[in-house]
Write an enzyme that holds these catalytic residues in place. Sequence first.
Site, PDB file in Angstrom:
ATOM      1  N   LEU A 161      -0.065   4.231   0.262  1.00 29.19           N
ATOM      2  CA  LEU A 161      -1.241   3.529   0.120  1.00 29.19           C
ATOM      3  C   LEU A 161      -1.350   2.079  -0.656  1.00 29.19           C
ATOM      4  O   LEU A 161      -0.862   2.225  -1.765  1.00 29.19           O
ATOM      5  CB  LEU A 161      -2.436   4.325  -0.572  1.00 29.19           C
ATOM      6  CG  LEU A 161      -3.894   4.187  -0.746  1.00 29.19           C
ATOM      7  CD1 LEU A 161      -4.332   4.024   0.729  1.00 29.19           C
ATOM      8  CD2 LEU A 161      -4.398   5.028  -1.539  1.00 29.19           C
ATOM      9  N   ASP A 162      -2.111   1.432  -0.148  1.00 30.66           N
ATOM     10  CA  ASP A 162      -2.292  -0.335  -0.607  1.00 30.66           C
ATOM     11  C   ASP A 162      -0.839  -0.943  -1.061  1.00 30.66           C
ATOM     12  O   ASP A 162      -0.917  -1.912  -1.953  1.00 30.66           O
ATOM     13  CB  ASP A 162      -3.100   0.070  -1.797  1.00 30.66           C
ATOM     14  CG  ASP A 162      -4.683   0.505  -1.302  1.00 30.66           C
ATOM     15  OD1 ASP A 162      -5.264  -0.014  -0.146  1.00 30.66           O
ATOM     16  OD2 ASP A 162      -5.282   1.100  -2.137  1.00 30.66           O
ATOM     17  N   GLU A 163       0.425  -0.364  -0.419  1.00 28.90           N
ATOM     18  CA  GLU A 163       1.418  -0.926  -0.829  1.00 28.90           C
ATOM     19  C   GLU A 163       2.167  -1.854   0.406  1.00 28.90           C
ATOM     20  O   GLU A 163       3.207  -2.392   0.143  1.00 28.90           O
ATOM     21  CB  GLU A 163       2.638   0.043  -1.483  1.00 28.90           C
ATOM     22  CG  GLU A 163       2.085   0.873  -2.523  1.00 28.90           C
ATOM     23  CD  GLU A 163       2.239   0.199  -3.929  1.00 28.90           C
ATOM     24  OE1 GLU A 163       2.727  -1.042  -3.804  1.00 28.90           O
ATOM     25  OE2 GLU A 163       1.691   0.406  -4.791  1.00 28.90           O
TER      26      GLU A 163
END
Lengths: 284, 284, 284, 284
Positions: free
Chosen positions: C226-228
């Site tokens: 997530l969000d990486e």
Amino acid sequence: MPTTLLRVSCPDRVGLLALISKFAADHGGNLREVHQFTDLEENWFCARMEIDTQTLTCGLEALRSAFQPLGRELTAEWSIRPAELKPRVVLMVSKLGHCLADLLWRWRSGELAFEIPCVISNHETLRELVEREGLKFHHIPVEQDSKAAAFDRMEQIWTEDAADLVVLARYMQVVPSEFCSRWSGKIMNIHHSFLPSFVGANPYRRAYQRGVKLIGATCHYATADLDEGPIIEQEVTRVEHFHTENDLLRLGRDCERLALARGLRYHLADRVFVHGNRTTVFRD
Amino acid sequence: MPTTLLRVSCPDRVGLLALISKFAADHGGNLREVHQFTDLEENWFCARMEIDTQTLTCGLEALRSAFQPLGRELTAEWSIRPAELKPRVVLMVSKLGHCLADLLWRWRSGELAFEIPCVISNHETLRELVEREGLKFHHIPVEQDSKAAAFDRMEQIWTEDAADLVVLARYMQVVPSEFCSRWSGKIMNIHHSFLPSFVGANPYRRAYQRGVKLIGATCHYATADLDEGPIIEQEVTRVEHFHTENDLLRLGRDCERLALARGLRYHLADRVFVHGNRTTVFRD
Amino acid sequence: MPTTLLRVSCPDRVGLLALISKFAADHGGNLREVHQFTDLEENWFCARMEIDTQTLTCGLEALRSAFQPLGRELTAEWSIRPAELKPRVVLMVSKLGHCLADLLWRWRSGELAFEIPCVISNHETLRELVEREGLKFHHIPVEQDSKAAAFDRMEQIWTEDAADLVVLARYMQVVPSEFCSRWSGKIMNIHHSFLPSFVGANPYRRAYQRGVKLIGATCHYATADLDEGPIIEQEVTRVEHFHTENDLLRLGRDCERLALARGLRYHLADRVFVHGNRTTVFRD
Amino acid sequence: MPTTLLRVSCPDRVGLLALISKFAADHGGNLREVHQFTDLEENWFCARMEIDTQTLTCGLEALRSAFQPLGRELTAEWSIRPAELKPRVVLMVSKLGHCLADLLWRWRSGELAFEIPCVISNHETLRELVEREGLKFHHIPVEQDSKAAAFDRMEQIWTEDAADLVVLARYMQVVPSEFCSRWSGKIMNIHHSFLPSFVGANPYRRAYQRGVKLIGATCHYATADLDEGPIIEQEVTRVEHFHTENDLLRLGRDCERLALARGLRYHLADRVFVHGNRTTVFRD
């Protein structure tokens, strides 16, 4: 929460802020936000206060009456109004719709609080964009030989629609100077350059030719002198050698939208003070 | 023109601004600049006033005495001081001199008004840069097994030199938490990332690896929690795929210099208020 | 003017640019724009060329066939396509419409060239905004206990609609990691913070609490983490102590719109190369 | 790692990039960095390549000889030089030292790679700042009635010191047009406004009076037309109503330093191409 806006501008003198904030306190008014600025060069004071309406011990009219002697004593320009009152804004456009679409979205979503009595254009291009929002659209062509008549008609609409503000959202006709004077401080323009660079026509073409490394947009009040009115907000973006004139147009659109939306926001909330040709803007 | 700085922060209540501005007016004080902010979530008020000293009807000590009852009533944290009084700032550096050189130039040119009782470093690298300005340079190595002793010695210098502020201008040692606590609000750090991104070591390396498109720097007060203290100022700059880690270091240096210089400027002029872990900064 | 896009990425070696530009020249191709970048740390080469289609001495298929041996020799990932071909983009939204409205405007005005086979939402809120553009709108609720089924249905739509890209335009559901993997490099997200700051939920609240002086938005490819995922574009704006969390939301919206619109623009024109978790973006 | 810089600019034609990159490959040259740009409006091509010197199969002179027939055929302006060769830059200043101090620091720390044969000033003010770096300082007053003689003497120094570039680092005298012509592309100026706004004297005063919301600085080549030369780099910063003219001067200094340092950096590394009155800048 209901809020009352108090705005004052007047020549500076000792104790001014104490007087005005005491006025608010004397009427029970809890200050939610205070902005104050003294232009020492011009000896000019201006202040804006957001007062919690529910704490006030009297109504709006009584508050205005109470302020009158003070206002007179200070030879102040002042106003007191409910923040909830939405200004009426006539939008003026030509063929380019990016600023209009942006304002309509901010209006529709409630980000910007204003009424739109109508949109006026010298072209039919943007009619659908306007009418699908349930808004009135006036097509008023502007021909060289009937320009005065066209502006007379538009001014009539502004008046009938009780416009508090007229926004030139990439309206590509120069507003005749007598209208600018009569509607002083009530006509807002977005110019597609970083003023005072590239006053007048074709700013992106000229920016391209000059080879600048940043382009911009300027939101200002229209005055009798083209592109010389008080600046409210500006926005810039970097450009490079590989950007063509068309790229500048594209990148500039985002600057225009942002500068106009912010300028309008500040105006709607009574955050802009004009003194001479400079503005004081209490941003939020 | 001589100026007197009045700073107040306290729990909010009705009429606060009126009270304080009346205090200034009652002593003849012409307000040259006023900033006020109420944090409605925290019910916390803070204000900063620049008073024209020549208009005051009493001296500094009398003014302070006069304010005491009000300050007590408001349970306020407050101070009154001449703006001309230059804070004493100890600069702490390691091997990198870009922030130091920048601060020395701003100090020397008078852009930033402060005294430098001394510069302390855990390396000899920057001695000449300091001494050629006629400033004292202390070399205090920090070894793993004698870190406490080194910091004891440094704190002694801070105290003997009557430091109002300690600036970690790319000082590459973590200040032990007990010193941060004792010097709360008096140790300023420049961290070479856009906090809270990349807390801790090697932020540029990690920014490079993460592939961010903007890098930055953060000026903040040091607290017991590493890189978690109240943020005063931040600066960012765009980076692209072609920028190596070394390029980020280079581009970041300009961010660091600007964020630190601005943060220090605000602090020196009493423009920074800390409440909880957030700052109110009345920029100029 | 018709344009052919050639994209190549492969391990670096001497003479690569000569080989590829010779390939274009050998087929009469006049290069209108060339971008090339070698990541020296990764020994990775990527290039993008805009070729004037009218100068080519053979058709698209012949050109592709001609490139195949070279592509194989270089173990390259490559593509050749007409620039005029509009990618098919499925838009995914929840209740917030600012990114959607912005993309719809850029699509409608032709600023961004793509097809919208449909818009999918887990809420009904934005149906009218979509349908009035003559676009298909699917309401697919996502409940905790039927999340897998909902995403299965959505993936089916993506596939049936031959989506080249799925854009999460403030879609407030986490896309399960298996979908991210299957659609690697084909799901674009706009995260409402300046990553890697504030990964996950409520970034504006946390930015407010941390007291940062700049907020931002990040356009990136969604990956299993997530969000990486690889960052394509970021945008930031300054905030001050007087900005509440609601103000951050408002100011952040403009960052989100700009970062997403630019990231999408670069992707649509094949200007983004992903290598590991970093992107090379040949901006225009 | 030793690097050889190849720069070419010439009228565009098919196969140009293939020819030039093949030239590098034919001599074993591994390309570490390539930039290429074709101005389609002007039909003008320019390219810059960083070649790994150690991979070259011949020496510098042989490489230059080998390029000559190609250069002639293309009617190109071109150069081949070791990147390690440091250009010789004469710095010209008046009384304001912020740009000078900034350049000296970047020079001293190795961030910018150049030689400083001397610093010339029409005042004594900055002598110490220069001499403590071990640099030569010439004081050459410029009086109205002996201006020509003063510039003759300065030009003699530029020539004797084999200056590759002259940097006007807030040198407050207008360089006579014949010197600008003779040293075309070799005199770099930092103008303290965002050109083309506020050409000429007192730009900050005029920016203040016009009430702009952003100020800036422009790094450009000096030409016979004052402040009209090709722009290399610009920088801007926001200002508000509370900023006095003195504040603009202060905030502008940081813009000036950054724009000049970046412009100089690009020039030193042969990253700037001038065509007509526009520049192509391959930033790093």
